[in-house]
Design an enzyme around this catalytic site. Structure first.
Site, PDB file in Angstrom:
ATOM      1  N   CYS A 126     -19.381  -7.108   3.849  1.00 21.54           N
ATOM      2  CA  CYS A 126     -18.575  -5.800   4.457  1.00 21.54           C
ATOM      3  C   CYS A 126     -17.292  -5.646   3.504  1.00 21.54           C
ATOM      4  CB  CYS A 126     -18.313  -5.953   5.792  1.00 21.54           C
ATOM      5  SG  CYS A 126     -17.659  -4.291   6.212  1.00 21.54           S
ATOM      6  N   ARG A 170     -17.808  -3.101  18.036  1.00 20.94           N
ATOM      7  CA  ARG A 170     -17.217  -4.439  17.864  1.00 20.94           C
ATOM      8  C   ARG A 170     -15.936  -4.458  18.734  1.00 20.94           C
ATOM      9  NH1 ARG A 170     -16.189  -5.358  12.146  1.00 20.94           N
ATOM     10  NH2 ARG A 170     -18.106  -6.314  12.091  1.00 20.94           N
ATOM     11  N   CYS A 229       0.981  -1.165  -0.096  1.00 22.24           N
ATOM     12  CA  CYS A 229      -0.013  -0.005   0.189  1.00 22.24           C
ATOM     13  C   CYS A 229       0.976   1.258  -0.111  1.00 22.24           C
ATOM     14  CB  CYS A 229      -0.966   0.076   1.216  1.00 22.24           C
ATOM     15  SG  CYS A 229      -2.074   1.431   0.982  1.00 22.24           S
ATOM     16  N   CYS A 237       0.258   0.381  10.215  1.00 24.99           N
ATOM     17  CA  CYS A 237      -0.261  -0.572   9.278  1.00 24.99           C
ATOM     18  C   CYS A 237       1.074  -1.121   8.752  1.00 24.99           C
ATOM     19  CB  CYS A 237      -0.946  -0.064   8.120  1.00 24.99           C
ATOM     20  SG  CYS A 237      -1.656  -1.259   7.362  1.00 24.99           S
ATOM     21  N   CYS A 250       0.073   5.093   6.795  1.00 26.85           N
ATOM     22  CA  CYS A 250      -0.464   4.838   8.092  1.00 26.85           C
ATOM     23  C   CYS A 250       0.332   4.037   9.514  1.00 26.85           C
ATOM     24  CB  CYS A 250      -1.727   4.054   8.080  1.00 26.85           C
ATOM     25  SG  CYS A 250      -2.838   4.727   6.852  1.00 26.85           S
TER      26      CYS A 250
END
Ligand code: SAM
Ligand code: DTB
Ligand code: SF4
Length: 403
Positions: free
Chosen positions: A131, A263, A56, A63, A60
């Site tokens: 999702c 969650r 990616c 990550c 972040c």
């Protein structure tokens, strides 16, 4: 019992005051609100799959999939429809009711959306809720995903607006709010939460909750992730968060977004059973289920089945187009719905729905003698109606008492 007000005008002081309550007072209040809005023993069960891993371009700091950090995660291409369907079917057989698909993109390109739409449609056809979390969405992307059968889009705010710049530099907070706006406009349900344990202050945790609760609609699903510190990422040595502080965050999320499903998300592998039980008491009512999150570990299914049994929890029943599915973590052992006296039956708690006994059609295969087979008349799985057969609503013409 009256339901709590759904508010969108939370101040930072109010959110902080909740987090600062004496622990027992906070948990008492949160659990009270939880019971007014939810079945306190039902937990929504989702399984996560990385459909496009690593490489990616974003930065972040938490990550493991950011190409610029050396975490050992290898970049892979988007999985094929067949590969994803195989994993989704296995997740369903193991007891998940929702399948969440993640991609390590800044956002999908137009050419990616068609491929993901195909994947979503195929997973949806299995009778699972769907999702996806694909990053920032471009024009028309949310509508295409919705048309393919996507139920939820996950896009997190991650942290408080004022701490965000310490964590991510390649996209703005506003970019995230814009994607969430597109998701709502397309009629998708929103899954939006954040990460705690990234070195933020309690005030900044209050800021994350304030930003989530003051969105134009409360996200239907609010994942609270505890940072999984991955070697090679800038946050690998982030100071460990006090477990009570994590539980406080769950409790405050429950109080500020009373009707949302909260969650207990990433980080469960590092949590004791006792801490997870406290989080469920504080208002968490969803988990990721299955050995892996995207690239890091999660408790194995046997561990979660045992935890559910010890706490008397059961998977939340969900409505899908073909009817109601009773996710059943226990039936997966043999595919039997219980009541047949087979060796795994002891692990199968009795099920009822609105007072009527529930028969799970898992392709029973128990060789007869199952008490529920007799009343259903479907021969233990030959009725062909798919997943969950209810004596009261099968509707498949299988000859069960109510058909
Ligand atoms: N690339 C897309 C994006 O960022 O929106 C989708 C996938 S991304 C991995 C989804 C979310 O996973 C992130 O927003 C973050 O909240 C969470 N996440 C990623 N790494 C994590 C970690 N090490 N610990 C906890 N949560 C993490
Ligand atoms: C969310 O809030 N947490 C999940 C899901 N949405 C996509 C992701 C957790 C990822 C943890 C790190 C990893 O496994 O790579
Ligand atoms: Fe990329 Fe998403 Fe990881 Fe950020 S969180 S680096 S956007 S995969």
């Amino acid at each position: 019992m009256a339901e709590a007000a759904i508010r969108h005008d939370w101040t930072r002081e109010e959110a902080l005051a909740l987090l600062a309550l004496p622990f027992n007072d906070l948990l008492h209040r949160a659990h009270d609100v939880h019971r007014r809005h939810h079945d306190p023993n039902a937990v929504q069960v989702s399984t996560l799959l990385s459909i496009k891993t690593g490489g990616c371009p974003e930065d972040c700091a938490y990550c493991p999939q950011a190409a610029r950090y050396h975490t050992g995660v290898e970049a892979q291409k988007l999985l094929t429809v067949e590969a994803v369907v195989e994993r989704a079917a296995a997740a369903k057989a193991a007891g998940a009711s929702r399948f969440c698909m993640g991609a390590a993109w800044r956002g999908p390109k137009d050419r990616d959306i068609g491929k993901v739409a195909e994947i979503v449609a195929a997973v949806k056809a299995l009778g699972l809720e769907t999702c996806a979390t694909l990053g920032l969405l471009g024009d028309g992307h949310a509508d295409k995903l919705k048309a393919a059968g996507l139920d939820y889009y996950n896009h997190n705010l991650d942290t408080a607006p004022e701490y965000y710049g310490e964590i991510i530099h390649t996209r703005e907070y506003q970019d995230r709010l814009d994607t969430l706006e597109q998701v709502r406009r397309a009629g998708l349900k929103t899954c939006c939460g954040g990460i705690v344990g990234m070195g933020e202050t309690r005030e900044q945790r209050a800021g994350l909750l304030q930003a989530l609760a003051n969105l134009p609609e409360h996200p239907q699903s609010v994942p609270i992730n505890q940072l999984v510190p991955v070697p090679g990422t800038p946050l690998e040595d982030a100071p460990k968060l006090d477990p009570f502080e994590f539980v406080r965050t769950i409790a405050a999320a429950r109080l500020m977004m009373p009707a949302s499903i909260v969650r207990l998300s990433a980080g469960r592998s590092e949590m004791s059973d006792e801490m997870q039980a406290l989080a469920f008491f504080a208002g968490a009512n969803s988990i990721f289920y299955g050995e892996k999150l995207l690239t890091t570990g999660n408790p194995d299914v046997e561990q979660d089945r045992a935890l559910f049994a010890r706490l008397g929890l059961h998977p939340m029943e969900v409505a899908v187009e073909s009817g109601t599915v009773h996710a059943d973590l226990f039936a997966a052992d043999t595919g039997c719905g219980g009541g047949c006296g087979c060796s795994s039956e002891a692990a199968v708690p009795p099920r009822t729905l609105r007072g009527a006994p529930v028969v799970i059609d898992g392709g029973c295969g128990c060789g007869g003698g199952c008490s529920t087979e007799g009343s259903c008349g479907c021969g233990g799985g030959s009725c062909g109606c798919g997943s969950a057969v209810e004596e009261t609503g099968c509707g498949s013409g299988c000859g069960c008492v109510a058909a």
